[in-house]
Design a protein around this motif. Structure first.
Motif: not given
Length: 536
Positions: A305-306, A519, A524, A526
């Motif tokens: 993530v990012g 999700r 963002d 889990e």
């Protein structure tokens, strides 16, 4: 007083007198060379004629007529492959492979001949399975055993060629191509993958040895001929390599392809001279694209993530540019291309299929680095085009006449299997990634009527897609009707959308275990895995 009737004394008639005495009806003394009866009356004796018919009895010949087949059963299966299997396996492309190259090799190679018979046995049993009675099912098991025996003989003949260099390579590739559908038709997909990996390894090693752009001029003509066979088989193995990557999940394409006109990002659009040329170019782009999505794209989509590194984004844009250039070149080709009259129907199918695969590749690549499923909503028009073209292809294939020999056979079922990746995967992809209710239901409806394409079974994919739709829409699935108002993309929030679907099939029980990733707490959050059983 009555006179006593005279009776002629009986005597045994001779059948060996001369011809003249026979005509005069007198007894011949049968002296030779001329009888005295004729000579004494100054007649010409016409001699003796032997009217007996002589029959020469000779012992049966020990020389048998050899055609390469061991029994009539093998001949029947070979004829089945020639008259039916070769047509069904080449639904879109590769007709020259199944109807010409394989058959020619079967007449000269025992390994290929046994492999053809084994495949025909599996295909016939698969094709007629739904029509068999209980007694016929028991008889069918014997046919399966016969096919397995032929498969084993083909393998043994291949081992004898293992030390013959390039000549053995060509035969091994043809046998491998026959072994793959043999295993798929029996439900042994892992064994089919094993054969595919072996063939891909041979092609990579051979192409590396001779160079991608040609062969050294000093090579022997026989080796050159073998390399020509391998080049002819390359496109079908490229498609099978892609299909395996799409089906097996984390597997990347292993066959090394290179289309020189698209290898550089700033290279102008290629120019296509034929439909096959366009197909080979698209296969090369898709090969490179799926290597990128498996090795890089999936990492940022599912595990990291990012921000995505600029180098990764640049590689994605390069591949998207190549797909765009392919579309421009394909449009230009179609604007002036005149299809030969005897190839109109087949090449129209090929053109529609290439456009479908291009659209699926574009939607896949464009969204591969996005963590949110909302990115697919921008491609609803492309999804609609995929369904529209798939419907045309499906209707065209359903209306095609059967081969002449198949028309004459009683209780002959329609085509049930094709080795090529056709419309099942694109329709399944549309059904789970397009959130327009009407479009995705049209895709499911088509899936339910599709014949099996390689490892993809339309009936199974339809039921899995149906369940995905029910989870995302939060209500029971219902087919498209003119009065029904379906949910649109705006009605499906990101948190409920399914990002990926894993599946484990049990064809014996007719059930599939699916694992859906969501999700529920946003991009963002889990991953939540939802496991269910789907039946068909």
């Amino acid at each position: 007083m009555t006179r006593a009737k005279k009776t002629r004394a009986s005597h045994k008639k001779s059948k060996t007198g001369c011809h003249t005495c026979k005509i005069r009806r007198v007894k011949c003394d049968e002296q030779k060379p001329a009888c005295q009866k004729c000579l004494s009356t100054s007649r010409t004796c016409d001699g003796y004629e032997d009217s007996r018919e002589w029959v020469v009895v000779a012992p049966p010949s020990s020389i048998l007529v050899l055609d390469g087949f061991e029994d009539d059963q093998g001949r029947r299966y070979f004829d089945f492959f020639r008259s039916q299997s070769s047509f069904e396996f080449s639904r879109f492309f590769d007709s020259g492979i199944w109807g010409k190259l394989v058959l020619q090799a079967a007449y000269s190679s025992p390994a290929v001949r046994h492999a053809v018979i084994a495949l025909a046995s599996s295909h016939k049993e698969f094709k007629y399975r739904s029509m068999l009675t209980q007694w016929e099912m028991a008889h069918s098991s014997k046919e399966c055993a016969y096919g397995a025996q032929q498969y084993g003989k083909a393998v043994r003949h291949l081992k004898q060629l293992s030390e013959k260099g390039q000549q053995g390579h060509a035969i091994a590739l043809i046998c491998g191509l026959l072994f793959i559908p043999f295993e798929v038709l029996r439900g042994n997909n892992i064994a089919a993958l094993y054969h595919l990996e072996g063939c891909v390894k041979i092609l990579n090693e051979t192409r590396s040895a001779i160079g991608l752009q040609g062969r050294p001029p000093t090579q022997a003509s026989s080796a050159a001929s073998e390399n020509d066979v391998e080049q002819e088989l390359l496109p079908i193995f490229a498609r099978l390599d892609l299909e395996a990557s799409l089906y097996m999940g984390l597997r990347s394409p292993n066959l090394y392809l290179d289309y020189p006109e698209i290898s550089e990002s700033d290279y102008p659009s290629p120019v296509f001279l034929s439909v096959l040329d366009a197909s080979n170019c698209l296969n090369s782009i898709m090969n490179r694209m799926h290597k990128f999505t498996r090795s890089t794209g999936d990492h940022f989509r599912y595990r990291s993530v990012g921000d995505v590194p600029i180098g990764v984004v640049s590689e994605q844009h390069t591949l998207l540019s190549q797909l765009s250039k392919w579309q421009c070149a394909f449009d230009g080709f179609l604007s002036h291309y005149q299809t030969p009259l005897h190839h109109v129907a087949q090449e129209e199918k090929q053109i529609n299929l290439l456009q479908i695969h291009h659209d699926v590749s574009t939607t896949t690549l464009a969204c591969t680095l996005h963590a949110e499923e909302l990115a697919y909503d921008a491609f609803n028009p492309m999804f609609a085009q995929i369904v529209s073209l798939a419907k045309i292809l499906h209707n065209t294939s359903s209306a095609e006449p059967k081969p002449h020999k198949q028309q004459q056979q009683e209780k002959s079922p329609p085509a049930t299997f094709s080795l090529e990746t056709g419309i099942i995967l694109p329709l399944y992809w549309t059904a789970i990634k397009c959130r327009d209710g009407r479009i995705r239901r049209q895709a499911v409806a088509l899936l339910r009527t599709c014949q099996q394409e390689g490892v993809w079974i339309g009936e199974i994919q339809a039921e899995i897609a149906k369940r995905v739709i029910e989870i995302e829409e939060g209500e029971l699935f219902d087919c498209a009707t003119p009065q029904r108002v379906f949910k649109t993309s705006q009605d499906i929030p990101e948190w409920v959308r399914i990002h990926s679907v894993g599946m484990t099939l049990d064809e014996t029980r007719r059930e599939a275990k699916i694992a859906c990733l969501q999700r529920l707490n946003g991009p963002d959050g889990e991953w939540d895995e939802r496991e269910e059983l789907v039946f068909w």
